[in-house]
Design an enzyme around this catalytic site. Structure first.
Site, mmCIF file in Angstrom:
data_model
loop_
_atom_site.group_PDB
_atom_site.id
_atom_site.type_symbol
_atom_site.label_atom_id
_atom_site.label_comp_id
_atom_site.label_asym_id
_atom_site.label_seq_id
_atom_site.Cartn_x
_atom_site.Cartn_y
_atom_site.Cartn_z
ATOM 1 N N HIS A 13 1.009 -1.243 -0.040
ATOM 2 C CA HIS A 13 -0.108 0.000 0.325
ATOM 3 C C HIS A 13 1.210 1.531 0.115
ATOM 4 C CE1 HIS A 13 -3.769 2.368 1.416
ATOM 5 N NE2 HIS A 13 -2.628 2.556 1.541
ATOM 6 N N HIS A 15 1.496 4.990 -1.551
ATOM 7 C CA HIS A 15 1.253 6.200 -2.530
ATOM 8 C C HIS A 15 2.545 6.872 -3.125
ATOM 9 C CE1 HIS A 15 -2.805 6.863 -0.735
ATOM 10 N NE2 HIS A 15 -2.474 5.979 0.111
ATOM 11 N N LEU A 16 2.844 7.090 -4.543
ATOM 12 C CA LEU A 16 3.707 7.650 -4.921
ATOM 13 C C LEU A 16 3.579 8.872 -6.080
ATOM 14 C CD1 LEU A 16 5.014 4.489 -6.626
ATOM 15 C CD2 LEU A 16 6.296 5.774 -4.858
ATOM 16 N N ARG A 17 1.854 9.595 -5.637
ATOM 17 C CA ARG A 17 1.887 10.619 -6.535
ATOM 18 C C ARG A 17 2.391 10.538 -8.124
ATOM 19 N NH1 ARG A 17 -1.120 10.520 -1.831
ATOM 20 N NH2 ARG A 17 -0.653 11.752 -0.088
ATOM 21 N N ASN A 41 -4.841 7.437 -6.808
ATOM 22 C CA ASN A 41 -6.023 8.374 -5.036
ATOM 23 C C ASN A 41 -5.284 9.530 -6.203
ATOM 24 O OD1 ASN A 41 -3.680 7.804 -3.426
ATOM 25 N ND2 ASN A 41 -5.395 8.957 -2.070
ATOM 26 N N LYS A 100 -9.204 -0.825 -6.323
ATOM 27 C CA LYS A 100 -9.110 0.122 -4.470
ATOM 28 C C LYS A 100 -10.643 0.733 -4.543
ATOM 29 C CE LYS A 100 -7.927 2.119 -0.679
ATOM 30 N NZ LYS A 100 -6.474 2.147 -0.312
ATOM 31 N N HIS A 139 -10.359 0.710 1.538
ATOM 32 C CA HIS A 139 -10.226 1.451 3.049
ATOM 33 C C HIS A 139 -11.754 1.768 3.723
ATOM 34 C CE1 HIS A 139 -8.817 5.499 4.862
ATOM 35 N NE2 HIS A 139 -9.934 5.781 5.099
ATOM 36 N N HIS A 173 -4.885 -1.249 5.815
ATOM 37 C CA HIS A 173 -4.530 0.239 7.223
ATOM 38 C C HIS A 173 -5.082 -1.120 8.170
ATOM 39 C CE1 HIS A 173 -6.888 2.651 5.043
ATOM 40 N NE2 HIS A 173 -6.608 3.227 4.500
ATOM 41 N N ASP A 245 1.405 2.454 3.715
ATOM 42 C CA ASP A 245 0.459 3.770 3.658
ATOM 43 C C ASP A 245 1.059 4.847 3.561
ATOM 44 O OD1 ASP A 245 -1.556 5.112 2.767
ATOM 45 O OD2 ASP A 245 -2.775 4.686 4.681
ATOM 46 N N HIS A 249 2.595 14.039 0.989
ATOM 47 C CA HIS A 249 2.317 15.340 1.430
ATOM 48 C C HIS A 249 3.501 17.021 1.898
ATOM 49 C CE1 HIS A 249 -1.867 14.385 1.296
ATOM 50 N NE2 HIS A 249 -1.603 13.342 1.996
ATOM 51 N N ALA A 261 -4.290 14.569 5.265
ATOM 52 C CA ALA A 261 -3.660 13.271 5.790
ATOM 53 C C ALA A 261 -3.410 12.692 5.415
ATOM 54 C CB ALA A 261 -5.586 12.664 6.545
HETATM 55 C C1 NCD Z 1 -3.855 9.134 2.166
HETATM 56 C C2 NCD Z 1 -3.023 9.894 0.757
HETATM 57 O O1 NCD Z 1 -2.890 10.937 1.406
HETATM 58 O O2 NCD Z 1 -2.796 9.126 -0.082
HETATM 59 N N1 NCD Z 1 -3.502 9.445 3.423
HETATM 60 C C3 NCD Z 1 -3.430 8.826 4.661
HETATM 61 O O3 NCD Z 1 -4.118 9.562 5.324
HETATM 62 N N2 NCD Z 1 -3.460 7.286 4.699
HETATM 63 C C4 NCD Z 1 -4.909 8.587 1.281
HETATM 64 C C5 NCD Z 1 -5.352 6.338 2.250
HETATM 65 O O4 NCD Z 1 -5.169 5.844 2.169
HETATM 66 O O5 NCD Z 1 -6.181 6.782 3.690
HETATM 67 ZN ZN ZN Z 2 -3.836 4.779 1.443
#
Ligand code: NCD
Ligand code: ZN
Length: 337
Positions: A13, A15-17, A41, A100, A139, A173, A245, A249, A261
């Site tokens: 899990h 996030h690479l953006r 996302n 997802k 999620h 998560h 996860d 940011h 978040a």
């Molecule tokens: C994640 C994100 O920033 O994309 N944020 C988080 O708080 N975990 C999204 C997610 O996995 O809920």
């Molecule tokens: Zn996530």
């Protein structure tokens, strides 16, 4: 010096953006993991196969720019009502087999998510996903009181697990100790565990001065939850695989009144896992937690890639490209060799 070699570590899990952020953060994962399940996302969510293929190419290109050739991104497909049999069949053929599901509004980038999860259109899509042998990652949070959201979502997991007994469903998560028994109750239900939920609690967010860098969804919970999840990880429970996860940011987005978040843990994952497992004398369990469990649950081939860790201190930077990492400024006992 004490060392540990992990074969084929997976982060299930991540996030690479995109764009500059992708180019900046990719190395933390691509150097240390054989593969990672990349979340869809994005600002333009990955809602179809063409977008998924193009995103995978951008990730591989970013790896190439860093001289990394042995990292395999797995792209997950954002579940929206517009998916259909033709698109899902094509996805499967292209090696995209993980859907997802975000409840609409539950977290960062979930605006395109599903409002009514047990709606007939969604159930139709899941029926097709089941018949194609796909995996459904969820999620799992309601829109209720923040500390109860995960538990309030349990009935949805139960309904889906019963309705689709052949669909592998991942409780993403997992953060609440009450969710562990639910995962154990259904044969087709599995979970991912993050590093932050097994090591931190709500105290780290609001116990002293407010720390927005530990604000994430699902929110960090009680000490009791954290301790129960840590025990599950340390035992390398076969229904749980590691999914960081890690969610970068920019500092400005975390510290502004908008308070995004997400916890950025990618720079420290394997060293802190090694330190944690070593301190409990169960270092030999770590490979199951970060590799074998995912291999079995998601039926992923094991890669030839291995990562060597050693008991040599590593100081965590205060900031990585404008993003504050988990445990910024602290020193870990282990590092990547
Ligand atoms: C994640 C994100 O920033 O994309 N944020 C988080 O708080 N975990 C999204 C997610 O996995 O809920
Ligand atoms: Zn996530």
């Amino acid at each position: 010096m004490e060392t540990l070699t992990l074969n084929s570590p997976f982060d299930m899990h991540l996030h690479l953006r995109d764009g500059e952020m992708l180019e900046n953060v990719i190395k933390y994962t691509a150097q240390n993991f054989a593969s990672a399940l990349v979340m869809p996302n994005l600002q333009t969510p990955i809602v179809n196969v063409d977008l998924a293929i193009a995103y995978k190419q951008r990730i591989l290109q970013a790896c190439k720019m860093q001289g990394i050739e042995n990292f395999m991104p797995l792209i997950s497909l954002y579940l929206t009502p517009s998916l259909d049999k033709a698109e899902l069949t094509r996805a499967k053929e292209m090696g995209i087999f993980i859907l997802k599901l975000y409840p609409k509004g539950a977290t960062t980038g979930s605006e395109s998510g599903v409002k009514e999860i047990l709606d007939s259109r969604v159930l139709e899509i899941l029926e097709i996903a089941q018949s194609l042998g796909m995996v459904l990652s969820i999620h799992g949070e309601s829109n209720g009181f923040v500390m109860e959201r995960e538990v309030e979502f349990h009935p949805v997991f139960e309904a889906l697990a019963k309705n689709f007994p052949k669909l592998r469903i991942i409780f993403e998560h997992l953060s609440d100790h009450r969710s562990i028994a639910l995962v154990e109750k259904y044969e087709n239900l599995f979970a991912t565990l993050t590093l932050h939920h097994i090591l931190l609690s709500l105290d780290n967010v609001v116990g002293g001065m407010l720390n927005p860098h530990y604000f994430c969804k699902p929110i960090l919970k009680t000490k009791k939850d954290q301790e129960a999840l840590l025990q599950v990880a340390l035992s390398a429970h076969s229904k749980f695989s590691f999914g960081s996860d890690s969610a970068p940011h920019l500092r400005s987005a975390k510290e502004s009144s908008k308070g995004a978040a997400g916890i950025f843990s990618a720079p420290i994952l394997l060293p802190l896992l090694a330190q944690t497992f070593a301190s409990k004398n169960v270092l030999e369990k770590l490979e199951s937690f970060v590799s074998h469990n995912a291999h079995k649950i998601y039926q992923l081939p094991l890669s030839q890639k291995s990562v060597k860790l050693c008991k040599k201190p590593m100081t965590i930077p205060q900031e990585c490209y404008g993003v504050v990492p988990m445990l910024a400024g602290e020193t870990l006992e282990w590092s990547v060799a």
